[in-house]
Design a protein around this motif. Sequence first.
Motif, mmCIF file in Angstrom:
data_model
loop_
_atom_site.group_PDB
_atom_site.id
_atom_site.type_symbol
_atom_site.label_atom_id
_atom_site.label_comp_id
_atom_site.label_asym_id
_atom_site.label_seq_id
_atom_site.Cartn_x
_atom_site.Cartn_y
_atom_site.Cartn_z
ATOM 1 N N ARG A 126 0.713 -1.163 -0.056
ATOM 2 C CA ARG A 126 0.135 0.041 0.104
ATOM 3 C C ARG A 126 0.935 1.166 -0.070
ATOM 4 N N THR A 127 2.051 1.336 0.763
ATOM 5 C CA THR A 127 2.700 2.411 0.821
ATOM 6 C C THR A 127 4.189 2.083 0.768
ATOM 7 N N GLY A 128 4.532 1.549 -0.355
ATOM 8 C CA GLY A 128 5.966 1.323 -0.533
ATOM 9 C C GLY A 128 6.790 2.328 -1.196
ATOM 10 N N CYS A 129 7.890 2.195 -1.287
ATOM 11 C CA CYS A 129 8.968 3.613 -1.706
ATOM 12 C C CYS A 129 8.072 4.352 -3.080
ATOM 13 N N GLU A 130 7.856 3.512 -4.002
ATOM 14 C CA GLU A 130 7.432 4.295 -5.166
ATOM 15 C C GLU A 130 6.138 5.291 -4.842
ATOM 16 N N ARG A 131 5.329 4.608 -3.890
ATOM 17 C CA ARG A 131 4.181 5.304 -3.601
ATOM 18 C C ARG A 131 4.417 6.557 -2.801
ATOM 19 N N LEU A 132 5.479 6.301 -1.749
ATOM 20 C CA LEU A 132 5.534 7.281 -1.025
ATOM 21 C C LEU A 132 6.187 8.395 -1.670
ATOM 22 N N LYS A 133 7.179 8.230 -2.927
ATOM 23 C CA LYS A 133 7.856 9.136 -3.877
ATOM 24 C C LYS A 133 6.735 9.824 -4.452
ATOM 25 N N LYS A 134 5.410 9.237 -4.953
ATOM 26 C CA LYS A 134 4.542 9.875 -5.772
ATOM 27 C C LYS A 134 3.996 10.920 -4.535
ATOM 28 N N PHE A 135 3.498 10.329 -3.339
ATOM 29 C CA PHE A 135 3.141 11.285 -2.445
ATOM 30 C C PHE A 135 3.824 12.435 -2.450
ATOM 31 N N TYR A 136 5.059 12.340 -2.179
ATOM 32 C CA TYR A 136 6.093 13.535 -1.958
ATOM 33 C C TYR A 136 5.976 14.518 -3.175
ATOM 34 N N ARG A 137 5.860 13.977 -4.181
ATOM 35 C CA ARG A 137 5.983 14.913 -5.692
ATOM 36 C C ARG A 137 4.777 15.524 -5.693
ATOM 37 N N GLN A 138 3.645 14.578 -5.568
ATOM 38 C CA GLN A 138 2.222 15.321 -5.580
ATOM 39 C C GLN A 138 2.125 16.634 -4.669
ATOM 40 N N ILE A 139 2.770 16.463 -3.221
ATOM 41 C CA ILE A 139 2.396 17.371 -2.310
ATOM 42 C C ILE A 139 3.560 18.789 -2.784
ATOM 43 N N THR A 140 4.750 18.296 -3.093
ATOM 44 C CA THR A 140 5.512 19.577 -3.082
ATOM 45 C C THR A 140 5.866 19.961 -4.657
ATOM 46 N N SER A 141 5.410 19.270 -5.698
ATOM 47 C CA SER A 141 5.418 19.834 -6.977
ATOM 48 C C SER A 141 4.178 20.004 -7.453
ATOM 49 N N GLU A 142 3.034 19.408 -7.155
ATOM 50 C CA GLU A 142 1.752 19.684 -7.783
ATOM 51 C C GLU A 142 0.857 20.660 -6.912
ATOM 52 N N GLU A 143 0.619 19.998 -5.758
ATOM 53 C CA GLU A 143 -0.388 20.779 -4.998
ATOM 54 C C GLU A 143 0.271 22.085 -4.377
ATOM 55 N N PHE A 144 1.298 21.733 -3.952
ATOM 56 C CA PHE A 144 2.105 23.231 -3.352
ATOM 57 C C PHE A 144 3.385 23.284 -3.992
ATOM 58 N N SER A 145 3.637 23.900 -5.060
ATOM 59 C CA SER A 145 4.607 23.860 -6.073
ATOM 60 C C SER A 145 5.819 24.765 -5.601
ATOM 61 N N ASN A 146 5.423 25.712 -4.802
ATOM 62 C CA ASN A 146 6.333 26.845 -4.325
ATOM 63 C C ASN A 146 6.938 26.529 -3.135
ATOM 64 N N GLY A 147 7.053 25.302 -2.467
ATOM 65 C CA GLY A 147 7.738 24.912 -1.274
ATOM 66 C C GLY A 147 6.939 25.233 -0.160
ATOM 67 N N GLU A 148 5.749 25.690 -0.245
ATOM 68 C CA GLU A 148 4.959 26.094 1.140
ATOM 69 C C GLU A 148 4.561 25.113 1.963
ATOM 70 N N LEU A 149 4.759 23.771 1.606
ATOM 71 C CA LEU A 149 4.119 22.829 2.426
ATOM 72 C C LEU A 149 5.264 21.731 2.376
ATOM 73 N N LYS A 150 5.769 21.341 3.574
ATOM 74 C CA LYS A 150 6.827 20.269 3.747
ATOM 75 C C LYS A 150 6.016 19.034 4.271
ATOM 76 N N VAL A 151 6.878 17.925 4.143
ATOM 77 C CA VAL A 151 6.245 16.681 4.616
ATOM 78 C C VAL A 151 6.802 16.032 5.671
ATOM 79 N N TYR A 152 6.221 15.466 6.799
ATOM 80 C CA TYR A 152 6.921 15.016 7.831
ATOM 81 C C TYR A 152 6.367 13.377 7.899
ATOM 82 N N ASN A 153 7.220 12.514 8.038
ATOM 83 C CA ASN A 153 6.915 10.892 8.172
ATOM 84 C C ASN A 153 7.573 10.249 9.441
#
Length: 334
Positions: A126-153
């Motif tokens: 469900r949450t392997g490395c490729e999906r984790l990378k996809k989540f990070y890209r979606q957050i930081t490059s698509e939803e918030f492309s100016n670096g306004e939102l960081k990710v904590y795991n």
Amino acid sequence: MPTPAPQYSNPTFVFMMNYVEPDDFATVAGWGINTLLVDLEPTESDWIRHYESAISHRVRLIPLIWGDNQSIWGWNETAREWELSIKRYPNSIGARFLNFLRTHPRYLKQTFAIYGFHEPLADPERTGCERLKKFYRQITSEEFSNGELKVYNEDFSMGWPDSDACLAEITDYESHNIYPFANNETGIYRPFNVNTQEYDPPTNDRLRTLDAEIAALDGRLERWANAPLPPAAPRPKFIVLLQTFAAVGERDNWNLWNRMPTAEEMMVFAQHVLQQRGDQIVGFAWYPFERVADNYSHVLKTDRYDEQGTDRWDAIRKTCLGNYSRLYIPYIGR
């Protein structure tokens, strides 16, 4: 009304408390806590209340919303993406929360990072490395492309079979847990063994335990420092979490995590980590304030004083606002 937390010598260093309700924001902010991991309702009923209180008391938030499999984030198998876009997934709780931040710039600014996943590699399908990378890209490059939102795991960079595949574009911040406090006839500490990635048998040797925890932290720091990543690839920064709970019931033959640390132990362990590695981490946290698990018998909110009558809350205040806060080297960026 209590005054907001004062500005100490290094305001960029993260002093974090996990699981605090808005009614207690003033209390923990008065200790020098500047960042809170908070548990929000998926119904949206308490989102504004948490953020208005955070702004009032000058604390940043790491918002977490539990859902199925310890996460609100839903994977769309057909589209091969996380359901984060409010346009494509208007009924997704995760998409609604991200849109909530986007449409409330004050709240977005008050967000230290978004909570991603807890122990994601425990469920690699469900949450392997490729999906984790996809989540990070979606957050930081698509939803918030100016670096306004960081990710904590939490709890995923070491010890899991697939962890070596999770070295790039995964997270901005990660936790490192120090949970050594046991209650056993053979010892009151359980040092973590960085070589076996397991806890050693109980011991009464505090110095050995402290050294073992530094070695475990060094293992994680070295792993990321030596990772073969492109120069621009983000490497996660670490926030150390200290155990401040007791759990009932036997998890294994050594009775792991079933003792609440004393106030003196909280000071000693925090000081040791901060003095030894304060320039290599970005924050120190206490987990938790509230009773967030059914088997937790003691937590900071309900067990302020230890068996000697010493104030655990004061130990945190002294760590955040005392002389030790002047030892830290500020880190660059948020």
